[in-house]
Design a protein around this motif. Structure first.
Motif, PDB file in Angstrom:
ATOM      1  N   ASN A   1      -0.017   5.291   0.404  1.00 35.92           N
ATOM      2  CA  ASN A   1      -1.208   6.173   0.931  1.00 35.92           C
ATOM      3  C   ASN A   1      -0.715   7.459   0.725  1.00 35.92           C
TER       4      ASN A   1
ATOM      5  N   PHE B   1       0.776  -1.138   0.002  1.00 35.29           N
ATOM      6  CA  PHE B   1       0.076  -0.103   0.165  1.00 35.29           C
ATOM      7  C   PHE B   1       1.033   1.422   0.024  1.00 35.29           C
TER       8      PHE B   1
ATOM      9  N   ALA C   1       1.094   1.027   5.270  1.00 38.10           N
ATOM     10  CA  ALA C   1       1.478   1.899   3.955  1.00 38.10           C
ATOM     11  C   ALA C   1       2.650   2.649   3.996  1.00 38.10           C
TER      12      ALA C   1
END
Length: 625
Positions: free
Chosen positions: A329, A327, A342
């Motif tokens: 972000n 991830f 993330a």
């Protein structure tokens, strides 16, 4: 009064101060507190009520509400429509007026939207103790009902002396204007202090501008983000509400056009790309589209932009299924940026997306990946077409046909408002958003009753904009009160009131989880004591008419088509009332799971079977580390 001070009551000083507060972003200035909602009682009538009267409409516009919770909803709708750059205040009396604010405050804070709450409070001097509506706490004499607002406020203070107002008011404005901290802000105002006079420094009333910053990415974070995107084979952007708050839709489109990375939308982020952009895959998660959820399951890099990653978005931590998924972000709030373990880019969404586009120059996803998701998007468009199709003008419409008919009436500038029930799922999967502001779903708190006052807030923020508040009968019965406000203010909000005789959304969930639709129908009690008798003879259209709305009843597809066109052309608050075909809902099923725990032990067969299904899905829950 000396030339350096002005003698005013606390309430008068607060109103004057609020009228001189501004935000500024990208060189454009807005009033920070553009108006005040209020219902007056003994806790604020002689304080803030008198101050607002004395200040006048030019200094502080005033709106008369009917329910304190609804006033907050209207203020939230206003702030969202204006990208959090302008907000409204809400004043109430003490007691039930103040506690009615709690739900609205929670909604504002959950959704990261600014609203200033000004509830009355008990006497600071305690000369009247206890007074009418005062809660007496046996061991904490300084507790009042307003303390219920502490956990749902981003900033809270009780102004027990006049001079306390100066630093507290400044802190309140700081929080309201800060995109990383904003939400509900509460200044509790003892009723005697509201009326108390004080010599205020003139500087307190000078125009003050709060810069709404656009922090740029830190170079190290940006470099790591660029490396992650270049290394990914199947990246997916999850667009959240932060895209809209930052006015980053153009920057998102530029990044997607350059790289070919597809975009999935949360409820708050839908409309970040136009529905017909080839990279727009629609909604994600439990109420998402098939193409979007299929791509999410195989994504190796999920790029969250301005999202909180709620359980609906992640399908209760089962959606992002690839073992090596990572991830990245982008979020202005570190609290949200670090979710899902993330890599982070803590920055303004527009600034970050622009920086990523520049740094990724020449990079594009594989042609086969683009072809895959575009083909999936085309397949899903056929699903939408089938759900919307309404060829028989004499038929009773389904809920999805209602959305299709509305889609055929609205323009790009229209705003569709919804919050709870079965409609959010259908809208997230099916609605074809044509502009950044068209899709207005309050799904952070999913609060029944938001739709009508929220629509009023949108209309106040954008006069002349056609606004559609979509409500089911369950939601309507929660809070129809602000219809009176729309009529009083001459706001032509269009209400689409869908009658399905109960809590349809929870009824379906109840059936899936072994609850057998218990207590979800609006029906008479049957001889066995259950709510399975005939439908209740409630005429909600007559109720809306009694509150001052023009009402158009539509019993068929043809009548509904005509009624929606008439409503859009009207300059009056108008209700389109329609009963749905309950035997043919025609709504596409869920493409991903949602974790609602089912009884582990039960004697009824429905619950036993539901538990087996639950355990199969729960086995897919994972922690992303």
């Amino acid at each position: 009064m000396s030339q350096f001070t002005r003698r005013l009551t606390v309430a008068q000083a607060l109103v004057r101060f609020l009228s001189a507060q501004y935000t500024e972003r990208d060189g454009v200035r807005h009033r920070l507190i553009a108006g005040t909602w209020g219902i007056f009682g003994h806790g604020n009538v002689a304080g803030l009520g008198q101050a607002l009267l004395e200040a006048g409409e030019e200094t502080m516009p005033f709106h008369q509400g009917r329910n304190e919770q609804a006033m907050v909803h209207a203020a939230v709708g206003y702030a969202r429509q204006l990208n959090r750059l302008s907000a409204q205040a809400v004043t109430t009396s003490i007691g039930p007026g103040a506690t009615n604010l709690v739900t609205g405050a929670a909604l504002a804070t959950v959704n990261r939207l600014p609203v200033l709450l000004l509830p009355g409070d008990y006497f600071a001097t305690r000369t009247a103790d206890p007074l009418l509506q005062q809660l007496e706490h046996p061991v904490s004499a300084d507790v009042s009902v307003n303390d219920t607002l502490r956990p749902v406020s981003r900033y809270f203070d009780r102004i027990t002396r006049p001079e306390m107002l100066v630093p507290s008011a400044l802190q309140a404005m700081r929080v309201l204007a800060d995109p990383a901290e904003t939400g509900a802000v509460t200044l509790a105002l003892p009723q005697d202090v509201q009326a108390e006079a004080y010599d205020w420094p003139e500087a307190f009333f000078a125009d003050r501008v709060w810069t709404v910053r656009r922090p740029v990415p830190e170079p190290g974070e940006l470099a790591e983000a660029v490396h992650a995107v270049r290394a990914a084979e199947r990246p997916l952007i999850v667009a959240g509400g932060g895209i809209h708050h930052s006015e980053a839709e153009g920057a998102l489109k530029a990044l997607v056009d350059a790289t070919g990375i597809p975009v999935a939308s949360t409820q708050a982020g839908k409309g970040s790309l136009r529905h017909d952009h080839p990279a727009d895959l629609g909604g994600i998660g439990h109420t998402g589209t098939a193409v979007c959820d299929d791509i999410a399951r195989t994504a190796d890099l999920v790029i969250g932009v301005g999202t909180r990653y709620t359980d609906f978005t992640t399908a209760s931590s089962t959606l992002f299924a690839r073992p090596d998924v990572r991830f990245l972000n982008v979020n202005i709030t570190p609290f949200d940026a670090h979710k899902m373990a993330a890599r982070t880019v803590v920055a303004d969404a527009r600034a970050a997306l622009a920086a990523l586009t520049e740094a990724l120059a020449g990079h594009r996803v594989a042609a086969a990946y683009e072809a895959e998701y575009r083909t999936g998007k085309e397949r899903w468009e056929h699903v939408v077409d089938a759900a919307y199709r309404a060829d028989d003008d004499s038929a009773v419409p389904t809920q999805t046909q209602i959305l299709g008919l509305l889609d055929s009436v609205v323009g790009d500038e229209d705003v569709v408002v919804n919050a709870a029930g079965s409609l959010p799922g259908d809208l997230h999967k099916l609605w074809r958003a044509r502009s950044p502001r068209q899709y207005h779903l309050e799904y952070g708190y999913s609060c029944m009753g938001y739709e009508i006052p929220g629509g009023i807030g949108v209309q106040l923020a954008a006069p002349g904009t056609p606004v559609w508040s979509l409500v089911g009968d369950g939601t309507y019965l929660m809070m129809p009160t602000e219809i009176v406000t729309a009529v009083q203010e001459g706001l032509p909000v269009n209400l689409v009131l869908i009658q399905n005789h109960g809590y349809a959304s929870i009824g379906g969930l109840s059936e899936q989880t072994g609850g057998e639709r218990f207590a979800t129908h609006y029906r008479y009690r049957a001889p066995d004591g259950t709510f399975t008798g005939d439908p209740l003879p409630v005429d909600l259209a007559a109720n809306a008419a009694s509150l001052g709305m023009d009402v158009l009843r539509a019993g068929t597809v043809g009548e509904l088509r005509a009624a929606l066109a008439t409503a859009r052309a009207s300059d009056r608050p108008t209700c389109v009332y329609v009963e749905t075909d309950l035997h043919n809902p025609a709504s596409p099923g869920a493409e991903a799971w949602w974790d609602v725990p089912v009884a582990e032990v039960a004697s009824r067969e429905a619950a036993v079977e539901a538990r087996k299904t639950y355990e199969r899905h729960a086995a897919d829950i994972r922690r992303h580390l």
